[in-house]
Design a protein around this motif. Sequence first.
Motif, PDB file in Angstrom:
ATOM      1  N   THR A 101       0.834  -1.341  -0.029  1.00 44.19           N
ATOM      2  CA  THR A 101       0.344   0.508   0.253  1.00 44.19           C
ATOM      3  C   THR A 101       0.884   1.050   0.134  1.00 44.19           C
ATOM      4  N   ALA A 102       1.918   1.381   0.913  1.00 41.66           N
ATOM      5  CA  ALA A 102       2.562   2.955   0.852  1.00 41.66           C
ATOM      6  C   ALA A 102       3.136   2.689  -0.548  1.00 41.66           C
ATOM      7  N   ASP A 103       3.873   1.785  -0.701  1.00 45.71           N
ATOM      8  CA  ASP A 103       4.471   1.755  -2.245  1.00 45.71           C
ATOM      9  C   ASP A 103       3.908   1.802  -3.202  1.00 45.71           C
ATOM     10  N   LEU A 104       2.275   1.579  -3.347  1.00 43.82           N
ATOM     11  CA  LEU A 104       1.271   1.635  -4.459  1.00 43.82           C
ATOM     12  C   LEU A 104       1.217   3.384  -4.534  1.00 43.82           C
ATOM     13  N   VAL A 105       0.927   4.190  -3.128  1.00 45.87           N
ATOM     14  CA  VAL A 105       0.770   5.157  -2.967  1.00 45.87           C
ATOM     15  C   VAL A 105       2.004   6.223  -3.698  1.00 45.87           C
ATOM     16  N   LEU A 106       3.156   5.662  -2.719  1.00 44.18           N
ATOM     17  CA  LEU A 106       3.828   6.732  -3.214  1.00 44.18           C
ATOM     18  C   LEU A 106       4.589   6.513  -4.376  1.00 44.18           C
ATOM     19  N   ALA A 107       4.105   5.454  -5.810  1.00 43.78           N
ATOM     20  CA  ALA A 107       4.704   5.197  -7.716  1.00 43.78           C
ATOM     21  C   ALA A 107       3.398   5.903  -8.371  1.00 43.78           C
ATOM     22  N   TRP A 108       2.025   5.697  -6.904  1.00 45.15           N
ATOM     23  CA  TRP A 108       0.881   6.789  -8.141  1.00 45.15           C
ATOM     24  C   TRP A 108       1.645   8.243  -7.529  1.00 45.15           C
ATOM     25  N   TRP A 109       1.951   8.272  -7.139  1.00 43.54           N
ATOM     26  CA  TRP A 109       2.012  10.131  -6.550  1.00 43.54           C
ATOM     27  C   TRP A 109       3.225  10.516  -7.581  1.00 43.54           C
ATOM     28  N   LEU A 110       4.643  10.017  -7.525  1.00 41.15           N
ATOM     29  CA  LEU A 110       5.296  10.063  -8.333  1.00 41.15           C
ATOM     30  C   LEU A 110       5.169  10.007  -9.801  1.00 41.15           C
ATOM     31  N   LEU A 111       4.656   9.622 -10.283  1.00 36.33           N
ATOM     32  CA  LEU A 111       4.239   8.464 -11.876  1.00 36.33           C
ATOM     33  C   LEU A 111       3.049  10.356 -12.306  1.00 36.33           C
ATOM     34  N   THR A 112       2.443  10.709 -11.529  1.00 36.23           N
ATOM     35  CA  THR A 112       1.106  11.065 -11.639  1.00 36.23           C
ATOM     36  C   THR A 112       1.415  12.673 -11.702  1.00 36.23           C
ATOM     37  N   ARG A 113       2.757  12.879 -10.572  1.00 41.04           N
ATOM     38  CA  ARG A 113       3.616  14.058 -10.682  1.00 41.04           C
ATOM     39  C   ARG A 113       4.397  14.035 -12.398  1.00 41.04           C
ATOM     40  N   ASP A 114       4.829  12.799 -12.287  1.00 37.58           N
ATOM     41  CA  ASP A 114       5.932  13.265 -13.868  1.00 37.58           C
ATOM     42  C   ASP A 114       5.582  13.008 -15.048  1.00 37.58           C
TER      43      ASP A 114
END
Length: 393
Positions: free
Chosen positions: A368-381
């Motif tokens: 869950t924690a990595d999923l949230v972080l991945a979404w945040w980074l990819l959406t920002r990118d």
Amino acid sequence: MREDSDTTREREIAARISSLIAGADVELDSVASRLTDLYRQRIPVYDSVAREEVQRNTRAVLDIVVWRVQSDSPSVDESDVTDLVRRWADQTIPLELVAHSIQLGARELFKIIRHNAAEQNLSTAAVDDMQDMMWEWATSYSAAVNTVMQERAVTGAIRRSDLIRQLVESSYVPSSLAGDAQEHGIDLSHPYRVACVVWNDTSKASDARALLRMRCSDGLLEVVDAVIDGRLIALLPVVPERLESDIAIGVGDARQASDARSSYEQAQRALTLATMFGRTGVVDLAALGPLPLLAFADDVAEQIASVHLDPLLVRGATGREILDTVATYLDNDRRVDDTAAALFVHRNTVRNRVARFGDLTGLDIDSTADLVLAWWLLTRDRAQRAALENPVL
């Protein structure tokens, strides 16, 4: 010579008109009275102005015409009526009605002229000449009204723009706020939602403005807006559901006009994020879900992105392909088949790229924690790339 001939002819026609209305003061009083009654019967706004004031102004227009035909220079001069028109505007009488009043006054005055001309057996050509001159005056004086209307519109727009800027910047003078708000139809006791739109003089921007004005008035209060620093900023008395627009309209929460700054700041953030992520229509921060989180902690975000995404970005097109696949995978709620269909690739290709993403970034999107972080980074990118490709004013 031609100019002297035209001037002489004008004076002759004016002199003829002057002779026909000589001693017509009593009749002009009657004309002014009839016109005043007509205005007050047919045009409701005249009820808000004292009858004697309307009649005095109406008679003043007739007096201007009489003075002009009796002067040594009968040529049209718009300045004759400019001061009078400005005074009518100060009385809050709509100026488009003033133009109509002038035309009616000229018509009534010409009735007197035509009647007296018939009694003196003047020729049809002479009557036509006088009528042409009367209508030339009426048309020119109506043009003077339009000039004042444009003056007022420009001045009003500047004052409205200044007030809205002061409200959203909290830089207004408290002692003058009540008077300024009343001038522009703002109710200080009513909660307004501030809207913000990128203004670029396109039809879509104009349509958005028209939409807000039409749908966000409440019957008693109108939308008050102005274009300031490349943004249309509007105070909305109400915001109905399901407003559809081809462009993004950021909206803040409801605040009294004296606290418009808070609503404006929310509207700006909502507009920036909606534009960044291709959202359209009326959006507030709540409608954007987790996207507002992307607007915070830029320094921290850069550091985290460097740790997790750089190992992919250094691989060039291959790394970017993996990033785009995982972003699409998250857009489709981690459904492999939907992701493969969206990218036109095989299901196993999606699985392999997702696995490579985990290996290279160290992010396990089953956590869950990595999923949230991945979404945040990819959406920002994705947002950063979109901003570079399509910069927003």
